[in-house]
Design a protein around this motif. Structure first.
Motif, short mmCIF file in Angstrom:
data_model
loop_
_atom_site.label_atom_id
_atom_site.label_comp_id
_atom_site.label_asym_id
_atom_site.label_seq_id
_atom_site.Cartn_x
_atom_site.Cartn_y
_atom_site.Cartn_z
N SER A 1 14.72 86.56 14.36
CA SER A 1 14.65 86.71 15.81
C SER A 1 15.32 88.03 16.19
N ILE A 2 14.56 89.12 16.03
CA ILE A 2 15.07 90.46 16.34
C ILE A 2 14.50 90.91 17.67
N LYS A 3 15.36 91.04 18.65
CA LYS A 3 14.90 91.42 19.98
C LYS A 3 14.64 92.92 20.10
N SER A 4 15.27 93.71 19.24
CA SER A 4 15.11 95.15 19.29
C SER A 4 13.85 95.56 18.53
N PHE A 5 12.89 96.19 19.21
CA PHE A 5 11.69 96.67 18.54
C PHE A 5 12.02 97.78 17.55
N LEU A 6 13.05 98.53 17.84
CA LEU A 6 13.46 99.60 16.94
C LEU A 6 13.93 99.04 15.60
N LEU A 7 14.84 98.07 15.65
CA LEU A 7 15.33 97.46 14.42
C LEU A 7 14.23 96.71 13.69
N GLN A 8 13.39 96.02 14.45
CA GLN A 8 12.29 95.26 13.84
C GLN A 8 11.32 96.19 13.11
N SER A 9 10.96 97.29 13.74
CA SER A 9 10.01 98.22 13.13
C SER A 9 10.63 98.92 11.92
#
Length: 402
Positions: free
Chosen positions: A326-334
């Protein structure tokens, strides 16, 4: 006599590959609904840095082809190798990609021959439609290049400048491909129009520059070493300019920027300069970072098959990360998807290289098991049902044989 291996290309192939993955990951997440504005700016910056991926691969192709065929080309051998180790893996991975995309409702096997010709089996395969035509016409291109090499330096420089100007004009007026499509097919199908849109002419300057790199190789390498700082200082403002053009439409109250000849000139200059900057970086790694170069060298043979396969891995990784974490940050997820896609794709291809006849669906004869153990001195050798101390035989100079 076997030619000396250009080690910098090992590094550049992997840089090109990680840039391709970067475009597909960061380009997809930038400006996605729900992404923060600052995150989108960062993701777009990564995307712009990775934009030279295709020019890098086209120039690598030119360098390799002209370097390996300076004495001429055996037509039968040339096409046989390209059919077996370029086209055949492309066909196999097109089938796999289409089968994978079908589960997401993104593809079908309608007109498979047309899909192969146009590179529409999946979005990243467009490159194959373009590069295969370069291979197809290379013997003719080589014949023409030999005639140009015999000309005085003034005419060779003039030919390069003419190619550059012609390319800028073509890039600015690339809508001509639609006119050609209508004139040839009247009402072209999707595959027919894509086949025309992906003409090598729209990437031709990078192939020409790659050829000139080989023609002037010793002199060019000396210039790169002498003007390394100048290249970086010129690359940086060009990068920032292309980045500004990329993000400008997303600023509130932005003014529309006309994409004219100046933009085309600066963008092409950015792509070419990026290649030389990363070539200088590759040269530094080769000469100053032997352990890092070993990593590039070990993975470089798998760059082609990794390119063919990476979207399958990317799609699976993205879905799994979205499901498990559950990663809310698109930066961290990408970033997580990006790193996992690169690592897993290379590892999957290395494992596939262990299978019989893998060279026909991977495009390389490198075997991960053989390459891995040939570089290491094994303390034990398996004999019968046990292990005995093992020492590699030494040649007369006392160097362990490979």
């Amino acid at each position: 006599m076997q030619k000396e291996h250009i080690k910098e290309l090992d590094v550049l192939r992997m840089i090109g590959f990680v840039f391709v993955v970067a475009q597909h990951v960061f380009g997809a997440y930038a400006w996605r609904e729900g992404a923060g504005f600052s995150e989108s700016l960062i993701l777009n910056f990564f995307y712009v840095i990775a934009q030279p991926a295709v020019p890098i691969f086209v120039m690598i192709t030119a360098i390799s082809l002209f370097y390996n065929h300076t004495e001429g080309v055996n037509i039968f051998t040339f096409y046989k190798k390209r059919i077996l180790y370029i086209f055949l893996p492309y066909v196999i991975w097109s089938i796999i990609n289409i089968m994978d995309a079908k589960q997401y409702g993104q593809a079908s096997f309608d007109n498979f021959v047309g899909q192969l010709a146009a590179g529409t089996g999946r979005y990243h395969l467009w490159y194959m439609s373009m590069i295969l035509r370069i291979y197809l016409f290379f013997p003719l291109i080589l014949w023409l290049s030999k005639r140009i090499q015999k000309l005085p330096k003034f005419y060779k420089v003039g030919f390069l400048l003419i190619c550059f100007v012609f390319y800028i004009i073509l890039l600015k007026n690339n809508g001509i491909t639609f006119i050609i499509g209508k004139s040839l097919f009247k009402t072209p199908t999707y595959n027919e129009q894509m086949f025309i849109d992906r003409t090598p002419l729209l990437w031709s300057i990078y192939f020409v520059v790659g050829a000139y790199v080989i023609f002037w190789y010793p002199h060019l390498i000396a210039l790169l070493q002498r003007y390394r700082k100048f290249i970086v200082l010129t690359y940086t403002p060009l990068l920032l300019y292309i980045y500004y053009i990329q993000i400008n439409p997303h600023f509130p109250g932005h003014k529309y920027i006309t994409i004219g000849y100046l933009y085309c000139f600066l963008k092409v200059s950015y792509m070419i300069l990026a290649f030389f900057m990363f070539y200088s970086l590759a040269s530094y790694i080769v000469n100053q970072k032997p352990k890092l170069y070993r990593l590039f060298k070990d993975t470089s043979p798998y760059s082609y098959s990794a390119y063919l396969a990476h979207v399958i891995v990317l799609q699976a990784v993205a879905m799994e990360v979205d499901k498990v974490y559950s990663i809310k940050s698109f930066l961290l997820q990408s970033l997580l998807i990006y790193i996992l896609t690169i690592a897993l794709t290379i590892k999957v291809i290395q494992v596939l290289s262990l299978f019989p006849f893998s060279k026909y669906f991977l495009g390389t004869s490198c075997n991960y098991y053989r390459e891995f153990f040939s570089k290491r001195d094994l303390p034990f050798k398996f004999i019968g049902k046990g292990f005995l101390p093992y020492h590699q035989p030494e040649d007369q100079r006392g160097v362990a044989k490979k």
